[in-house]
Design a protein around this motif. Structure first.
Motif, mmCIF file in Angstrom:
data_model
loop_
_atom_site.group_PDB
_atom_site.id
_atom_site.type_symbol
_atom_site.label_atom_id
_atom_site.label_comp_id
_atom_site.label_asym_id
_atom_site.label_seq_id
_atom_site.Cartn_x
_atom_site.Cartn_y
_atom_site.Cartn_z
ATOM 1 N N LYS A 1 56.258 -27.831 -59.131
ATOM 2 C CA LYS A 1 56.977 -26.554 -59.079
ATOM 3 C C LYS A 1 56.946 -25.923 -57.688
ATOM 4 C CE LYS A 1 57.473 -23.610 -62.086
ATOM 5 N NZ LYS A 1 58.541 -22.912 -62.807
ATOM 6 N N GLU B 1 57.078 -22.656 -67.148
ATOM 7 C CA GLU B 1 56.083 -21.852 -66.438
ATOM 8 C C GLU B 1 54.735 -22.538 -66.571
ATOM 9 O OE1 GLU B 1 56.501 -17.866 -68.032
ATOM 10 O OE2 GLU B 1 58.014 -17.461 -66.502
ATOM 11 N N SER B 2 54.038 -22.642 -65.452
ATOM 12 C CA SER B 2 52.741 -23.336 -65.538
ATOM 13 C C SER B 2 51.668 -22.539 -64.809
ATOM 14 C CB SER B 2 52.848 -24.735 -64.959
ATOM 15 O OG SER B 2 53.283 -24.671 -63.628
ATOM 16 N N ARG C 1 62.876 -24.578 -63.284
ATOM 17 C CA ARG C 1 62.759 -23.127 -63.079
ATOM 18 C C ARG C 1 62.167 -22.460 -64.325
ATOM 19 N NH1 ARG C 1 67.577 -23.012 -60.058
ATOM 20 N NH2 ARG C 1 68.852 -22.609 -61.871
ATOM 21 N N ALA C 2 62.574 -22.979 -65.480
ATOM 22 C CA ALA C 2 62.184 -22.314 -66.731
ATOM 23 C C ALA C 2 60.744 -22.626 -67.155
ATOM 24 C CB ALA C 2 63.141 -22.716 -67.845
#
Lengths: 562, 247
Positions: free
Chosen positions: A413, A561-562, A558-559
């Motif tokens: 990411k 989340e980590s 983008r979507a």
């Protein structure tokens, strides 16, 4: 007992993500609606397989019933289920007992080694019930329906199914606990998994050859008569090398009559006996082997200035860098290596070895089948293409491409590389593994089934775009719901639901391909034209799916989340 | 260099507000310390800056790039050190650094020079050819730090970077942070160590329950603090922090 219950509950929660998964909400979210058509596609592919399986069981039952040998259907199902559990169980046991990340925490808790081992064993048991279900449940249900069994059968069937994994799991668990205690594997745990798996595979194949030869050898006319003359002769013949399946069959088929009670008693006694042996081994050896694993790898070798200069790269393009990272991580993580690379090679290698070493009827049948197929060009090409595609695609590499990153996904990411480019690296890696499967399957097709080179070349031309398509679909499935939280690499690939979903989707797509071939052949088109049309359709779908994968990656990276 | 405007982020369908209408600016050449109690929203804010999380509202620009709309440009000038060093354990330290060099486009000569320098500084040379899985927590933290320094970024975002570091490494790290900002770079970091924040930071922000409750230089924070926070040694950051977060 209370502590054990807490450990088991927590282990199940961790393993099945029960704390974060809320099934009731699963399809309330609009973003999960995409799963509906996918599951539909999967069912489209699976239902025919299940129907054929059930039909096959009924056919065998009806064939054997007049001879009084119908219980052999049960023996076959139970034996196959237990063999499956034995093979899968080896990975489950080693991973859960020795390679879970929660083990250092568990060891420090005020619980006994037996309690820790039991909690792990319970999780494996539940996993095995799920793994064996598609193979064993249809057998138990179909037999019960065809034999018009009463409530006693159904209650006993549930009981026997629940105990089914105990014996094979106990065998591999005892083997693993003993091995970890006796051998100093602290520094070679990765080697242990690979070597153990290969040994198990070799033993399974060796056993299969031995069984097939001994069966062939004794199956003269007299022997056949002897088998069918005894009330459960065929049951005994099938389960001769593994009596628990015979005992379970007798318990189910005969109930409280004849050898039924004795069978149930023996099956129960062995299961409980082996279970007790695990408890005893756990108490004595489990922690000793476990603690050996935490030993650090020996002294480190410092790099000289020259070594460092050579080790520092000149700079790869990002897609190549991602490809190399994927390759290294997969090849150095035994569970990934076995489920990715070995899975791709397994089926072709089994066929090749059968062709090489089996001079009996097995090899002859394969050549006969190949000869028959080759006499019909359309069948030869499409059957070979199906075989090649399956060998190339039915490993979990593509459908775990993102899950395998786990907690390290944050790096994907934050690096300044477009998701589309990162996905290209991953796609190339999955294709590289698929190419191994394709090459090995083509070799098996030529060597064992004696498929003509021209037909093989045509099959390859069809299998390549189909593999592209299935790879892209598998990656999209994993990208849609990556499993990034796991404590054990097994969860990322072998126990990853995405891998199963991708198998469903693959089955659906291949079934669609089959329908297309049938449709085109029905119009009277010539073989070459049918091959060209199907190849073109798969080629277009492959290109479209690759473009969609890139676009989807841009959105999903983008979507997530980590 | 980092501009956060009206950013909010909540979890559990809006029930838990981790960051609430946060606005702050970190200028070039500045070390910005971000303090707050556990669960105050520090890590969430950091993850929002580096693009690991998406804000529910508001915008974040890094070196002038909107980190959502021009994400790649923002990422190209930023490096990040997470609070736990979760990195590719099956790669060797050197392979990991090469990977970072490849994705940030660091040329070979510069890569070699920087890797050599930082390996020496953090005394990691003996381990760099070993798999990362054999590293201790502190060694993993060091390799992540070296990876973050390798591309010589304009903006460094560090989440509790001192955790796990030995005294010598922590000292080098602080020197590195100062050097980075003296060259015009920007550094945003969270910490629980008040002394480090007090001595090292040009400006400090305190977040509590998702809201920025105080911000500025030490002098500005002292001036804003109530008389209760004044102790014998003047007004320490710890006193200010305890007073502000007690409310």
């Amino acid at each position: 007992m209370k502590r054990l219950a807490v450990l088991v509950r927590t282990a199940l929660r961790v393993n099945f993500c029960l704390s974060v998964l809320r099934p009731r909400e699963l399809l309330k979210k609009r973003k999960d609606f995409w799963m509906v058509p996918l599951i539909g596609l999967g069912l489209l592919g699976l239902i025919p397989v299940l129907i054929y399986f059930l039909k096959g069981l009924r056919w065998i039952f009806n064939l054997l019933a007049p001879l009084g040998q119908q219980a052999a259907v049960l023996t076959f199902g139970l034996l196959a289920g237990q063999f499956l559990i034995l093979v899968f169980g080896f990975y489950y046991v080693l991973s859960a007992f020795y390679f879970s990340r929660d083990l250092p925490l568990l060891v420090s808790l005020p619980v006994t080694p037996t309690q820790v081992l039991l909690s792990k064993f319970t999780v494996i048991l539940v996993n095995e019930w799920v793994t064996a279900a598609p193979l064993v449940l249809p057998v138990l249900i179909q037999y019960g329906l065809l034999a018009r069994s009463g409530p006693r059968y159904w209650i006993e069937a549930v009981f026997i199914y629940l105990l089914l994994p105990v014996i094979p799991l106990a065998v591999v668990a005892l083997l693993a606990v003993g091995l970890m205690r006796v051998v100093n594997v602290g520094r070679k745990k990765d080697f242990l998994i690979v070597a153990g798996s290969l040994a198990l595979l070799a033993a399974a194949m060796g056993g299969q050859f031995w069984l097939s030869r001994s069966m062939n050898g004794s199956f003269d006319a007299q022997a056949v008569i002897r088998v069918f003359a005894a009330p459960d002769g065929l049951v005994q013949k099938i389960g001769a090398r593994f009596p628990p399946s015979v005992w379970a069959t007798r318990a189910l088929a005969f109930g409280f009559r004849g050898e039924g009670p004795a069978g149930l008693l023996l099956y129960l006694s062995l299961s409980l006996g082996l279970f007790a042996a695990i408890l005893a081994a756990g108490k004595r050896f489990f922690y000793r082997g476990l603690i050996g694993l935490s030993e650090r790898i020996g002294p480190r070798k410092e790099l000289s200035r020259g070594d460092l200069e050579r080790g520092v790269d000149g700079g790869l393009r990002p897609a190549r860098a991602v490809f190399r990272r994927e390759l290294r991580i997969m090849n150095r993580t035994p569970i990934f290596l076995l489920n990715g690379v070995l899975s791709a090679l397994l089926l072709p290698i089994v066929f090749i070895l059968m062709g090489k070493f089996d001079t009996g009827t097995g090899s002859d049948s394969a050549r006969l089948l190949g000869g028959l197929i080759s006499s019909k060009p359309m069948v030869a090409v499409f059957a070979s293409a199906l075989f090649l595609t399956m060998c190339a695609s039915l490993n979990g590499t593509a459908s775990s491409a993102f899950s395998r990153e786990g907690a390290q996904f944050w790096m994907s990411k934050v690096i300044p590389v477009a998701p589309r480019i990162q996905v290209r690296g991953k796609f190339l890696h999955a294709l590289a593994i698929a190419a191994l499967g394709l090459a090995a399957a083509a070799a098996a097709g030529g060597f064992v089934f004696a498929i003509r080179p021209l037909y093989l070349a045509a099959a390859l031309a069809l299998a390549v775009p189909a593999t592209f398509l299935l790879t892209a679909v598998g990656m999209m499935i994993d990208l849609a719901r990556p499993l990034l939280v796991w404590t054990n690499p097994q969860k990322a690939i072998k126990q990853n639901f995405n891998v199963l979903l991708a198998l469903f989707a693959d089955a659906g797509i291949l079934f669609g391909g089959y329908r297309l071939v049938k449709l085109l052949a029905g119009t009277g088109l010539r073989t070459k034209a049918v091959i060209l049309c199907v190849g073109a359709v798969f080629g277009i779908l492959a290109a479209v799916s690759y473009v969609l994968l890139g676009a989807y990656a841009e959105r999903r990276y983008r979507a997530i989340e980590s | 260099m980092i501009d956060i405007r009206g950013v909010s982020k909540s979890y559990a369908k809006g029930k838990v507000k981790a960051v609430d209408d946060l606005t702050l600016t970190v200028r070039p050449g500045e070390i910005f310390g971000f303090l707050g109690p556990n669960g105050a929203g520090k890590t969430t804010t950091i993850k929002l800056i580096v693009g690991l999380l998406r804000p529910d509202a508001g915008t974040i620009t890094v070196a002038g790039w909107d980190n959502q709309r021009e994400a790649l440009k923002a990422k190209a000038v930023t490096t990040y050190v997470p609070d736990t060093p979760e990195i590719y354990e099956r790669l060797t330290g050197l392979e990991y650094l090469n990977f970072i060099g490849d994705v940030y486009g660091v040329p070979k000569a510069a890569r070699l020079e920087r890797i050599r320098k930082w390996l020496d500084v953090f005394e990691l040379s003996p381990a760099v050819s070993s798999p990362i899985q054999s590293y201790s927590h502190g060694m993993k933290q060091k390799i992540v730090l070296i990876a973050a320094l390798l591309p010589t970024p304009q903006v460094m975002v560090l989440d509790e970077p001192m955790v796990g570091l030995d005294a010598r490494a922590a000292h080098h790290m602080k020197e590195m942070m100062r050097e980075h900002c003296d060259r015009g770079g920007t550094l945003f970091f969270s910490t629980h160590i008040m002394e480090v924040a007090e001595r090292l930071c040009d400006r400090i922000g305190i977040i509590h329950k998702g809201r920025l409750i105080a911000g500025g230089t030490m002098a500005e924070l002292r001036a804003a603090a109530s008389t209760q926070a004044v102790d014998a040694a003047g007004t320490s950051l710890e006193s200010i922090f305890l007073e502000l977060t007690d409310k």
